[in-house]
Design a protein around this motif. Structure first.
Motif, PDB file in Angstrom:
ATOM      1  N   SER A  92       0.799  -1.224   0.000  1.00  0.00           N
ATOM      2  CA  SER A  92       0.000   0.000   0.000  1.00  0.00           C
ATOM      3  C   SER A  92       0.832   1.274   0.000  1.00  0.00           C
ATOM      4  O   SER A  92       0.271   2.360  -0.103  1.00  0.00           O
ATOM      5  CB  SER A  92      -0.916   0.009   1.233  1.00  0.00           C
ATOM      6  OG  SER A  92      -0.139   0.001   2.431  1.00  0.00           O
ATOM      7  N   ASP A  93       2.156   1.178   0.158  1.00  0.00           N
ATOM      8  CA  ASP A  93       3.048   2.333   0.275  1.00  0.00           C
ATOM      9  C   ASP A  93       2.800   3.125   1.555  1.00  0.00           C
ATOM     10  O   ASP A  93       3.248   4.270   1.680  1.00  0.00           O
ATOM     11  CB  ASP A  93       2.910   3.278  -0.938  1.00  0.00           C
ATOM     12  CG  ASP A  93       3.294   2.602  -2.227  1.00  0.00           C
ATOM     13  OD1 ASP A  93       4.140   1.700  -2.182  1.00  0.00           O
ATOM     14  OD2 ASP A  93       2.732   2.968  -3.279  1.00  0.00           O
ATOM     15  N   TYR A  94       2.092   2.539   2.504  1.00  0.00           N
ATOM     16  CA  TYR A  94       1.848   3.184   3.783  1.00  0.00           C
ATOM     17  C   TYR A  94       3.068   2.984   4.681  1.00  0.00           C
ATOM     18  O   TYR A  94       3.632   1.894   4.732  1.00  0.00           O
ATOM     19  CB  TYR A  94       0.598   2.577   4.437  1.00  0.00           C
ATOM     20  CG  TYR A  94       0.269   3.114   5.808  1.00  0.00           C
ATOM     21  CD1 TYR A  94      -0.531   4.235   5.968  1.00  0.00           C
ATOM     22  CD2 TYR A  94       0.764   2.489   6.951  1.00  0.00           C
ATOM     23  CE1 TYR A  94      -0.837   4.723   7.224  1.00  0.00           C
ATOM     24  CE2 TYR A  94       0.468   2.972   8.211  1.00  0.00           C
ATOM     25  CZ  TYR A  94      -0.330   4.085   8.342  1.00  0.00           C
ATOM     26  OH  TYR A  94      -0.623   4.557   9.594  1.00  0.00           O
ATOM     27  N   TRP A  95       3.471   4.037   5.394  1.00  0.00           N
ATOM     28  CA  TRP A  95       4.632   3.915   6.272  1.00  0.00           C
ATOM     29  C   TRP A  95       4.353   4.569   7.612  1.00  0.00           C
ATOM     30  O   TRP A  95       3.503   5.461   7.736  1.00  0.00           O
ATOM     31  CB  TRP A  95       5.880   4.523   5.632  1.00  0.00           C
ATOM     32  CG  TRP A  95       5.750   5.932   5.143  1.00  0.00           C
ATOM     33  CD1 TRP A  95       5.459   6.336   3.871  1.00  0.00           C
ATOM     34  CD2 TRP A  95       5.897   7.135   5.916  1.00  0.00           C
ATOM     35  NE1 TRP A  95       5.412   7.707   3.799  1.00  0.00           N
ATOM     36  CE2 TRP A  95       5.686   8.222   5.043  1.00  0.00           C
ATOM     37  CE3 TRP A  95       6.195   7.401   7.243  1.00  0.00           C
ATOM     38  CZ2 TRP A  95       5.755   9.555   5.462  1.00  0.00           C
ATOM     39  CZ3 TRP A  95       6.266   8.714   7.679  1.00  0.00           C
ATOM     40  CH2 TRP A  95       6.052   9.768   6.768  1.00  0.00           C
ATOM     41  N   THR A 142      -3.887  11.423  -2.557  1.00  0.00           N
ATOM     42  CA  THR A 142      -3.827  10.441  -3.636  1.00  0.00           C
ATOM     43  C   THR A 142      -2.411  10.339  -4.189  1.00  0.00           C
ATOM     44  O   THR A 142      -1.758  11.354  -4.452  1.00  0.00           O
ATOM     45  CB  THR A 142      -4.793  10.829  -4.766  1.00  0.00           C
ATOM     46  OG1 THR A 142      -6.113  10.924  -4.233  1.00  0.00           O
ATOM     47  CG2 THR A 142      -4.782   9.787  -5.868  1.00  0.00           C
ATOM     48  N   THR A 143      -1.930   9.123  -4.360  1.00  0.00           N
ATOM     49  CA  THR A 143      -0.594   8.894  -4.899  1.00  0.00           C
ATOM     50  C   THR A 143      -0.551   9.258  -6.376  1.00  0.00           C
ATOM     51  O   THR A 143      -1.517   9.065  -7.109  1.00  0.00           O
ATOM     52  CB  THR A 143      -0.190   7.423  -4.714  1.00  0.00           C
ATOM     53  OG1 THR A 143      -0.344   7.070  -3.338  1.00  0.00           O
ATOM     54  CG2 THR A 143       1.257   7.200  -5.131  1.00  0.00           C
ATOM     55  N   THR A 199      -5.954   6.294  -5.616  1.00  0.00           N
ATOM     56  CA  THR A 199      -6.194   6.144  -4.186  1.00  0.00           C
ATOM     57  C   THR A 199      -4.973   6.589  -3.395  1.00  0.00           C
ATOM     58  O   THR A 199      -3.865   6.725  -3.932  1.00  0.00           O
ATOM     59  CB  THR A 199      -6.499   4.670  -3.825  1.00  0.00           C
ATOM     60  OG1 THR A 199      -5.445   3.842  -4.317  1.00  0.00           O
ATOM     61  CG2 THR A 199      -7.820   4.232  -4.429  1.00  0.00           C
ATOM     62  N   SER A 200      -5.182   6.780  -2.122  1.00  0.00           N
ATOM     63  CA  SER A 200      -4.117   7.174  -1.208  1.00  0.00           C
ATOM     64  C   SER A 200      -3.574   5.946  -0.483  1.00  0.00           C
ATOM     65  O   SER A 200      -4.203   4.880  -0.503  1.00  0.00           O
ATOM     66  CB  SER A 200      -4.657   8.185  -0.192  1.00  0.00           C
ATOM     67  OG  SER A 200      -5.669   7.576   0.595  1.00  0.00           O
ATOM     68  N   SER A 214      -5.290  -4.506  -9.480  1.00  0.00           N
ATOM     69  CA  SER A 214      -3.880  -4.872  -9.457  1.00  0.00           C
ATOM     70  C   SER A 214      -3.136  -4.344 -10.680  1.00  0.00           C
ATOM     71  O   SER A 214      -1.919  -4.122 -10.636  1.00  0.00           O
ATOM     72  CB  SER A 214      -3.748  -6.394  -9.381  1.00  0.00           C
ATOM     73  OG  SER A 214      -4.389  -7.011 -10.488  1.00  0.00           O
ATOM     74  N   GLU A 215      -3.862  -4.133 -11.814  1.00  0.00           N
ATOM     75  CA  GLU A 215      -3.211  -3.601 -13.007  1.00  0.00           C
ATOM     76  C   GLU A 215      -2.662  -2.201 -12.766  1.00  0.00           C
ATOM     77  O   GLU A 215      -1.609  -1.826 -13.287  1.00  0.00           O
ATOM     78  CB  GLU A 215      -4.196  -3.572 -14.182  1.00  0.00           C
ATOM     79  CG  GLU A 215      -4.523  -4.928 -14.767  1.00  0.00           C
ATOM     80  CD  GLU A 215      -5.495  -5.721 -13.911  1.00  0.00           C
ATOM     81  OE1 GLU A 215      -6.051  -5.131 -12.949  1.00  0.00           O
ATOM     82  OE2 GLU A 215      -5.690  -6.928 -14.189  1.00  0.00           O
ATOM     83  N   GLU A 216      -3.371  -1.405 -11.953  1.00  0.00           N
ATOM     84  CA  GLU A 216      -2.920  -0.057 -11.663  1.00  0.00           C
ATOM     85  C   GLU A 216      -1.612  -0.077 -10.875  1.00  0.00           C
ATOM     86  O   GLU A 216      -0.702   0.707 -11.124  1.00  0.00           O
ATOM     87  CB  GLU A 216      -3.998   0.685 -10.875  1.00  0.00           C
ATOM     88  CG  GLU A 216      -3.734   2.171 -10.691  1.00  0.00           C
ATOM     89  CD  GLU A 216      -4.872   2.851  -9.954  1.00  0.00           C
ATOM     90  OE1 GLU A 216      -5.474   2.197  -9.081  1.00  0.00           O
ATOM     91  OE2 GLU A 216      -5.144   4.020 -10.244  1.00  0.00           O
TER      92      GLU A 216
END
Length: 262
Positions: free
Chosen positions: A7-10, A106-107, A112-113, A143-145
């Protein structure tokens, strides 16, 4: 600093020291909030290579892998998160509120964020927003995104990189010695292949782990079955033949052709 690759969440935790005990305590707090990950990747710091951390990984049932020494690119997602966290802590009067808004932002090149990809919804913040709209966008994430974003990152990184040939066990190589002040090259021998780009090598009776970038095949110039003593280790290049510099040709200027020396 801990980053979720999906998710790139840290998250970051404040610790009093870099001892193994303090690092494990900080990780336990994060794992309690979000669950135990299947795999944890870290650098080769002493707090991660100690027996205490090995016991912690075994007790909490996760796989622990380490990146290559002196090669921060292999742990690039964490390095990027550290850079963003430092920027927020230095520039914002209220870092906690800024971090909340950052997680809801949003990334780039995505819909989405990070917090939406982690929780499936956005969290309430001071900025006006439509929670229902954000929730529907999170549900439509495919998942394609995610693969498209990774492909763009890979393409951008590969513009200035090239594939290096694999090394064989027992092959003599030149090892970049980071202990020396000038980072000289020393002779070594490949002992074991750890991953696609990481090797265990033996140098001066000691075992080292290095990325393929810091290992170069030893190029020898045979002259009566003896290596050329003039060639220095720093001049060793991969898959390059020796080329002698052409001699400089000295010519007299054309205006001297009419000059009578008698």
């Amino acid at each position: 600093m801990a980053v979720d690759y999906t998710s790139d969440y840290w998250e970051h935790e404040r610790i009093s020291s870099q001892d193994t005990c303090d690092v494990i305590t900080a990780l336990k707090k994060i794992f309690v909030r979000w669950g135990i990950p299947v795999q944890v990747q870290s650098d080769n710091g002493p707090q991660f290579t100690s027996q205490q951390f090995v016991h912690f990984a075994k007790e909490w049932c996760f796989t622990h892998t380490t990146s290559s020494l002196h090669y921060p690119q292999s742990n690039g997602k964490v390095e990027s998160a550290v850079k963003i966290a430092k920027r927020i802590l230095r520039r914002c009067a209220d870092p906690e509120l800024a971090l909340l808004e950052f997680r809801n932002t949003t990334t780039e090149n995505m819909t989405t964020s990070p917090i939406e990809r982690l929780l499936g919804r956005s969290t309430r913040s001071t900025l006006p927003s439509d929670a229902k709209v954000k929730l529907s966008r999170a549900e439509q994430l495919s998942s394609e995104e995610k693969r498209a974003k990774r492909q763009r990152t890979t393409t951008q990184c590969n513009k200035s990189s090239k594939n290096l040939s694999p090394l064989k066990i027992g092959e003599p190589v030149m090892l970049r010695d980071y202990r020396a002040h000038q980072r000289s090259w020393k002779e070594a021998q490949v002992h074991k292949t750890l991953s696609d780009r990481s090797y265990a090598v033996v140098c001066d009776g000691e075992m080292f782990r290095r990325n393929r970038r810091d290992l170069r095949p030893k190029l020898q110039v045979l002259d009566n079955n003896q290596p050329d003593p003039v060639r220095q280790p720093c001049e060793v290049a991969e898959n390059m033949a020796l080329q002698n510099r052409p001699l400089r040709v000295c010519r007299e200027p054309a205006w001297l052709n009419d000059y009578d020396q008698s």
